[in-house]
Design an enzyme around this catalytic site. Structure first.
Site, PDB file in Angstrom:
ATOM      1  N   GLU A  61       0.956  -1.347   0.003  1.00 51.15           N
ATOM      2  CA  GLU A  61       0.166  -0.342  -0.347  1.00 51.15           C
ATOM      3  C   GLU A  61       0.436   1.240   0.170  1.00 51.15           C
ATOM      4  O   GLU A  61       2.087   1.385   0.468  1.00 51.15           O
ATOM      5  CB  GLU A  61      -0.559  -0.427   1.236  1.00 51.15           C
ATOM      6  CG  GLU A  61      -1.974  -1.271   1.064  1.00 51.15           C
ATOM      7  CD  GLU A  61      -2.878  -1.005   2.871  1.00 51.15           C
ATOM      8  OE1 GLU A  61      -3.562  -2.104   2.552  1.00 51.15           O
ATOM      9  OE2 GLU A  61      -1.986  -1.218   3.698  1.00 51.15           O
ATOM     10  N   THR A  89       5.667  -9.242   9.216  1.00 49.62           N
ATOM     11  CA  THR A  89       3.889  -9.744   8.568  1.00 49.62           C
ATOM     12  C   THR A  89       3.470  -7.681   8.157  1.00 49.62           C
ATOM     13  O   THR A  89       3.647  -7.911   6.415  1.00 49.62           O
ATOM     14  CB  THR A  89       2.867  -9.107   9.427  1.00 49.62           C
ATOM     15  OG1 THR A  89       2.409 -11.119   9.994  1.00 49.62           O
ATOM     16  CG2 THR A  89       1.730  -9.320   9.044  1.00 49.62           C
ATOM     17  N   ARG A 117       3.953   4.531  16.057  1.00 44.67           N
ATOM     18  CA  ARG A 117       2.158   5.777  15.948  1.00 44.67           C
ATOM     19  C   ARG A 117       0.917   5.087  16.059  1.00 44.67           C
ATOM     20  O   ARG A 117      -0.093   4.852  16.011  1.00 44.67           O
ATOM     21  CB  ARG A 117       2.724   6.041  14.020  1.00 44.67           C
ATOM     22  CG  ARG A 117       1.687   5.068  13.265  1.00 44.67           C
ATOM     23  CD  ARG A 117       0.540   5.238  12.640  1.00 44.67           C
ATOM     24  NE  ARG A 117       0.472   4.767  11.228  1.00 44.67           N
ATOM     25  CZ  ARG A 117      -0.721   3.665  10.850  1.00 44.67           C
ATOM     26  NH1 ARG A 117      -0.758   3.084  11.706  1.00 44.67           N
ATOM     27  NH2 ARG A 117      -0.184   3.510   9.551  1.00 44.67           N
ATOM     28  N   ALA A 144       4.166  -8.803  16.159  1.00 46.42           N
ATOM     29  CA  ALA A 144       5.102  -6.950  15.924  1.00 46.42           C
ATOM     30  C   ALA A 144       4.436  -6.210  16.606  1.00 46.42           C
ATOM     31  O   ALA A 144       5.677  -5.653  17.775  1.00 46.42           O
ATOM     32  CB  ALA A 144       6.003  -7.271  14.800  1.00 46.42           C
ATOM     33  N   GLN A 145       3.019  -5.837  16.932  1.00 43.93           N
ATOM     34  CA  GLN A 145       2.519  -4.833  17.135  1.00 43.93           C
ATOM     35  C   GLN A 145       1.957  -4.959  18.785  1.00 43.93           C
ATOM     36  O   GLN A 145       2.435  -3.815  19.263  1.00 43.93           O
ATOM     37  CB  GLN A 145       1.393  -4.919  16.628  1.00 43.93           C
ATOM     38  CG  GLN A 145       1.396  -4.745  15.069  1.00 43.93           C
ATOM     39  CD  GLN A 145       2.258  -3.565  14.582  1.00 43.93           C
ATOM     40  OE1 GLN A 145       2.429  -2.344  15.208  1.00 43.93           O
ATOM     41  NE2 GLN A 145       3.172  -3.765  13.885  1.00 43.93           N
ATOM     42  N   ASP A 166      -2.782 -15.565  22.167  1.00 41.28           N
ATOM     43  CA  ASP A 166      -2.297 -16.353  20.703  1.00 41.28           C
ATOM     44  C   ASP A 166      -3.144 -16.979  20.445  1.00 41.28           C
ATOM     45  O   ASP A 166      -1.935 -18.029  21.513  1.00 41.28           O
ATOM     46  CB  ASP A 166      -1.199 -15.458  20.673  1.00 41.28           C
ATOM     47  CG  ASP A 166      -0.189 -15.451  19.158  1.00 41.28           C
ATOM     48  OD1 ASP A 166      -0.472 -13.925  18.909  1.00 41.28           O
ATOM     49  OD2 ASP A 166      -0.285 -16.026  18.424  1.00 41.28           O
ATOM     50  N   GLY A 231      -8.042  -6.538  11.650  1.00 41.66           N
ATOM     51  CA  GLY A 231      -8.104  -5.667  10.047  1.00 41.66           C
ATOM     52  C   GLY A 231      -8.211  -4.647   9.326  1.00 41.66           C
ATOM     53  O   GLY A 231      -8.775  -3.728   9.584  1.00 41.66           O
ATOM     54  N   ASP A 232      -7.288  -5.247   8.207  1.00 45.21           N
ATOM     55  CA  ASP A 232      -6.851  -3.279   7.793  1.00 45.21           C
ATOM     56  C   ASP A 232      -7.126  -3.978   6.645  1.00 45.21           C
ATOM     57  O   ASP A 232      -6.406  -3.395   5.503  1.00 45.21           O
ATOM     58  CB  ASP A 232      -5.649  -3.206   8.783  1.00 45.21           C
ATOM     59  CG  ASP A 232      -4.868  -4.651   8.399  1.00 45.21           C
ATOM     60  OD1 ASP A 232      -4.893  -5.504   8.138  1.00 45.21           O
ATOM     61  OD2 ASP A 232      -3.814  -3.496   8.844  1.00 45.21           O
ATOM     62  N   LYS A 236      -9.637  -8.521   5.456  1.00 40.32           N
ATOM     63  CA  LYS A 236      -9.482  -9.409   6.382  1.00 40.32           C
ATOM     64  C   LYS A 236      -9.780  -9.005   7.388  1.00 40.32           C
ATOM     65  O   LYS A 236      -9.953  -7.737   7.979  1.00 40.32           O
ATOM     66  CB  LYS A 236      -8.105  -9.126   6.074  1.00 40.32           C
ATOM     67  CG  LYS A 236      -7.275  -9.114   7.681  1.00 40.32           C
ATOM     68  CD  LYS A 236      -5.586  -9.205   7.053  1.00 40.32           C
ATOM     69  CE  LYS A 236      -4.260  -8.328   7.793  1.00 40.32           C
ATOM     70  NZ  LYS A 236      -5.139  -7.347   8.687  1.00 40.32           N
ATOM     71  N   VAL A 298      -7.569   1.435  11.218  1.00 44.09           N
ATOM     72  CA  VAL A 298      -6.784   0.577   9.687  1.00 44.09           C
ATOM     73  C   VAL A 298      -5.128   1.316   9.702  1.00 44.09           C
ATOM     74  O   VAL A 298      -4.745   0.817   8.813  1.00 44.09           O
ATOM     75  CB  VAL A 298      -7.634   0.282   8.469  1.00 44.09           C
ATOM     76  CG1 VAL A 298      -9.272  -0.882   9.046  1.00 44.09           C
ATOM     77  CG2 VAL A 298      -8.023   1.971   8.835  1.00 44.09           C
TER      78      VAL A 298
HETATM   79  P1  NAD Z   1       2.391 -10.525  13.501  1.00 42.74           P
HETATM   80  O1  NAD Z   1       2.244 -11.898  12.273  1.00 42.74           O
HETATM   81  O2  NAD Z   1       3.370 -10.130  14.320  1.00 42.74           O
HETATM   82  O3  NAD Z   1       1.401 -10.550  14.424  1.00 42.74           O
HETATM   83  C1  NAD Z   1      -0.005 -11.747  14.632  1.00 42.74           C
HETATM   84  C2  NAD Z   1      -0.237 -12.157  15.080  1.00 42.74           C
HETATM   85  O4  NAD Z   1      -1.704 -12.793  15.848  1.00 42.74           O
HETATM   86  C3  NAD Z   1       0.468 -13.879  16.106  1.00 42.74           C
HETATM   87  O5  NAD Z   1       1.126 -13.645  16.448  1.00 42.74           O
HETATM   88  C4  NAD Z   1      -0.413 -14.904  15.619  1.00 42.74           C
HETATM   89  O6  NAD Z   1       0.123 -16.546  15.918  1.00 42.74           O
HETATM   90  C5  NAD Z   1      -1.871 -14.200  16.424  1.00 42.74           C
HETATM   91  N1  NAD Z   1      -2.414 -14.678  15.241  1.00 42.74           N
HETATM   92  C6  NAD Z   1      -3.466 -15.383  14.334  1.00 42.74           C
HETATM   93  N2  NAD Z   1      -4.784 -15.200  14.240  1.00 42.74           N
HETATM   94  C7  NAD Z   1      -5.177 -15.604  15.988  1.00 42.74           C
HETATM   95  C8  NAD Z   1      -6.286 -15.275  16.228  1.00 42.74           C
HETATM   96  N3  NAD Z   1      -7.018 -16.287  15.608  1.00 42.74           N
HETATM   97  N4  NAD Z   1      -6.036 -15.484  16.975  1.00 42.74           N
HETATM   98  C9  NAD Z   1      -5.020 -14.948  17.944  1.00 42.74           C
HETATM   99  N5  NAD Z   1      -3.999 -14.673  17.246  1.00 42.74           N
HETATM  100  C10 NAD Z   1      -3.775 -15.226  16.386  1.00 42.74           C
HETATM  101  O7  NAD Z   1       1.713  -9.090  13.452  1.00 42.74           O
HETATM  102  P2  NAD Z   1       1.195  -7.967  13.341  1.00 42.74           P
HETATM  103  O8  NAD Z   1       3.022  -6.804  13.165  1.00 42.74           O
HETATM  104  O9  NAD Z   1       1.480  -7.931  15.266  1.00 42.74           O
HETATM  105  O10 NAD Z   1       0.143  -6.943  12.746  1.00 42.74           O
HETATM  106  C11 NAD Z   1      -0.676  -7.615  14.242  1.00 42.74           C
HETATM  107  C12 NAD Z   1      -1.890  -7.060  12.950  1.00 42.74           C
HETATM  108  O11 NAD Z   1      -2.410  -5.269  12.813  1.00 42.74           O
HETATM  109  C13 NAD Z   1      -1.987  -7.307  11.523  1.00 42.74           C
HETATM  110  O12 NAD Z   1      -3.550  -7.299  10.993  1.00 42.74           O
HETATM  111  C14 NAD Z   1      -1.203  -5.937  10.843  1.00 42.74           C
HETATM  112  O13 NAD Z   1      -1.999  -5.984  10.033  1.00 42.74           O
HETATM  113  C15 NAD Z   1      -1.954  -4.976  11.331  1.00 42.74           C
HETATM  114  N6  NAD Z   1      -1.667  -3.478  11.550  1.00 42.74           N
HETATM  115  C16 NAD Z   1      -2.830  -2.805  11.310  1.00 42.74           C
HETATM  116  C17 NAD Z   1      -2.376  -1.225  11.784  1.00 42.74           C
HETATM  117  C18 NAD Z   1      -2.803  -0.555  12.214  1.00 42.74           C
HETATM  118  O14 NAD Z   1      -2.828   0.760  11.972  1.00 42.74           O
HETATM  119  N7  NAD Z   1      -4.351  -0.515  12.073  1.00 42.74           N
HETATM  120  C19 NAD Z   1      -0.683  -1.191  11.604  1.00 42.74           C
HETATM  121  C20 NAD Z   1      -0.003  -2.541  11.666  1.00 42.74           C
HETATM  122  C21 NAD Z   1      -0.115  -3.183  11.292  1.00 42.74           C
END
Ligand code: NAD
Length: 354
Positions: A61, A89, A117, A144-145, A166, A231-232, A236, A298
């Site tokens: 994106e 991710t 952020r 990661a977040q 998790d 969910g973004d 998803k 998102v």
């Molecule tokens: P990541 O892959 O590092 O971590 C995601 C975690 O979710 C993993 O540990 C995984 O095992 C767990 N998971 C998956 N399905 C699950 C379920 N059904 N129940 C419980 N745990 C589950 O990803 P990340 O970098 O931490 O990002 C997390 C999400 O946040 C991603 O979907 C990403 O796209 C989104 N995100 C959103 C924003 C925003 O501004 N809204 C910003 C960054 C990331």
């Protein structure tokens, strides 16, 4: 800080050092202040839903915006399957530029900056919407977040206890280890249902490219606030539709959230409120202690713009950047070709001197 032909560049190493210099919570609090400042002048910004290139496994994106003085964009990906291959991710980089000259003024890694952020935005929403006196956070999705999300709510919203869940327990164990000395009380739970018990705030930040049901209606009560940030993307989501139908829903930019957020499950004209209007006082936030509020986050370009503005200011004090030779700078602006030819001469002089 810079001459016109070089652009300050913040590498991952320099970003880590800057974050360590200031402290994670301080960075998040400072970025949150920049976000609130920019949300207050929301109407001045150029806004479009981010430009997404979808593939079977993920999305790439571009997120541009401008307030007429500065311009920014972020490149970001979202590939939930990446962690299986030892990749992240979400990764990102981005740029801040001067609208006056069109010249870039800062280029930076934004993987860490996005985590900061996103956490700052969740905290801004939670501070505005959560029930008064909230102390317990259920944090579902411990990737990661997650640590950034927990620390933001500790620093800005009075959270003292975090209940982790998790599907991969090692992710929760990693998160608990990382937060061990944070001052937060951490409990690892065996299910999402167990994690939400006693929590006034629930943050879902899972990664899965499907209509997932991390929270179903029976798991959520009243008098709670949800940040749904995982969910973004189209297709998803994290919440069952019934949770949405029972919530007061707050979003960043409705035009983007209707495509990408939890509310893609609802009719296109389903009423939602905009977070920036809650912050300016134009729209009510939580209407009673018993209400169920949902921040359908998102991630919007203005938050990245704010983070980049913060970084530009933080660099004035820290100097944690290197100069990128990124902008051609001929002695005479129209003599771009001559600049190349003079390089031929310079290389020849270097060869004969060697
Ligand atoms: P990541 O892959 O590092 O971590 C995601 C975690 O979710 C993993 O540990 C995984 O095992 C767990 N998971 C998956 N399905 C699950 C379920 N059904 N129940 C419980 N745990 C589950 O990803 P990340 O970098 O931490 O990002 C997390 C999400 O946040 C991603 O979907 C990403 O796209 C989104 N995100 C959103 C924003 C925003 O501004 N809204 C910003 C960054 C990331």
């Amino acid at each position: 800080m810079k001459s016109l032909n070089t652009v300050p560049f913040v590498s991952v190493e320099n970003m880590m050092r800057l974050v360590l210099d200031l402290g994670v919570e301080t960075c998040i609090e400072q970025i949150a202040a920049y976000i609130e400042e920019d949300f207050a002048k929301w109407e001045r910004f150029d806004k479009i839903p981010r430009v997404a290139s979808h593939s079977h496994e993920g999305v790439i994106e571009l997120m541009p915006t401008s307030d007429g003085v500065d311009y920014s964009f972020k490149y970001v990906n979202g590939h939930p399957k990446n962690t299986r291959d030892g990749l992240q991710t979400v990764t990102a980089f981005g740029l801040l530029a001067s609208v006056d000259t069109g010249y870039p003024v800062l280029m930076t890694e934004m993987t860490l900056l996005t985590a900061l952020r996103t956490a700052a935005t969740s905290a801004v929403a939670t501070r505005a919407l959560a029930p008064q006196g909230s102390t317990t956070l259920a944090l579902i999705g411990n990737g990661a977040q997650s640590e950034f999300q927990a620390l933001a709510l500790k620093a800005m919203c009075g959270i003292t206890k975090v209940r982790l869940f998790d599907v991969d327990r090692s992710a929760s164990e990693k998160c608990a280890r990382n937060l061990a000395n944070s001052g937060l009380e951490i409990v690892i739970c065996d299910s999402a249902q167990a994690a939400v018990e006693g929590a006034q705030v629930i943050t879902t930040c899972t990664a899965d490219k499907q209509y997932a049901t991390i929270l179903s209606d029976n798991m959520v009560g009243s008098g709670q606030h949800i940040n749904a940030i995982g969910g973004d993307c189209p297709g998803k989501t994290e919440l069952h539709r019934d949770v949405l139908l029972r919530s007061d829903i707050f979003v960043e930019y409705p035009e983007q959230t209707r495509i990408e957020g939890e509310i893609q499950q609802l009719d296109a004209d389903y009423p939602v409120k905009e977070l920036w209007q809650v912050l300016t006082g134009a729209v009510a936030g939580r209407e009673s202690q018993d209400a169920l509020t949902l921040f359908d986050g998102v991630g919007f370009a203005i938050e990245d713009f704010s983070a980049l503005r913060w970084l530009r200011d933080a660099l004035q004090l820290s100097g944690r950047f290197t100069d990128l030779d990124m902008i051609a700078d001929p002695d005479e602006p129209r003599d771009l070709y001559g600049m190349v030819m003079r390089e031929v001469e310079r290389m020849a002089r270097e060869r004969s001197a060697a």
